[in-house]
Design an enzyme around this catalytic site. Structure first.
Site, short mmCIF file in Angstrom:
data_model
loop_
_atom_site.label_atom_id
_atom_site.label_comp_id
_atom_site.label_asym_id
_atom_site.label_seq_id
_atom_site.Cartn_x
_atom_site.Cartn_y
_atom_site.Cartn_z
N VAL A 255 -3.27 5.13 2.41
CA VAL A 255 -4.60 4.18 2.12
C VAL A 255 -5.73 4.58 3.12
O VAL A 255 -6.93 4.83 2.47
CB VAL A 255 -4.43 2.54 2.41
CG1 VAL A 255 -5.87 1.76 2.44
CG2 VAL A 255 -3.40 2.04 1.29
N GLY B 93 -17.25 1.91 3.02
CA GLY B 93 -15.99 1.56 2.36
C GLY B 93 -15.76 1.45 0.91
O GLY B 93 -16.79 1.15 0.20
N ALA C 273 -7.06 7.75 1.51
CA ALA C 273 -7.83 7.69 0.33
C ALA C 273 -9.33 7.08 0.57
O ALA C 273 -10.13 7.43 -0.07
CB ALA C 273 -7.23 6.43 -0.77
N GLU C 274 -9.40 6.03 1.27
CA GLU C 274 -10.53 5.35 2.01
C GLU C 274 -11.20 6.40 2.44
O GLU C 274 -12.60 6.48 2.29
CB GLU C 274 -10.09 4.35 2.85
CG GLU C 274 -11.41 3.68 3.64
CD GLU C 274 -12.36 2.98 2.90
OE1 GLU C 274 -13.41 2.69 3.23
OE2 GLU C 274 -11.97 2.51 1.73
N SER C 275 -10.82 7.33 3.29
CA SER C 275 -11.75 8.43 3.99
C SER C 275 -12.30 9.44 2.88
O SER C 275 -13.52 9.54 3.08
CB SER C 275 -10.87 8.95 5.04
OG SER C 275 -10.23 8.10 6.10
#
Length: 85
Positions: free
Chosen positions: A60, A84, A63-65
């Site tokens: 996660v 975000g 993916a967020e980065s």
């Protein structure tokens, strides 16, 4: 930014990751194009669960980065604020 100099764009993306979670997880931006941004993260004991498999939180974080960085690269940040994904 990236259309003119792909290597410089990747260098800048990676530079802003210093002293962040991305640096802790060894996330590195490795490729960028007109409609994509790619990063890598080593899967080793640093991102494993106690039983030795990849921790979902690390996935996660990756993916967020990438999603947040891509938003910064592809959107007009003078008109929108990215925080975000």
């Amino acid at each position: 930014m990236f259309q003119d100099n792909k290597e410089e764009a990747l260098k800048r993306c990676n530079a802003i990751c210093k002293n962040t979670l991305m640096e802790t997880l060894n996330i590195e931006f490795i490729d960028i194009g007109a409609d994509f941004l790619t990063a890598s993260m080593p899967v080793n004991e640093r991102v494993h669960q106690p039983d030795g498999v990849l921790h979902g939180g690390a996935s996660v974080a990756l993916a967020e980065s990438v999603g947040s960085a891509a938003s910064m690269m592809f959107l007009d940040i003078s008109k929108v604020f990215v925080r975000g994904i």
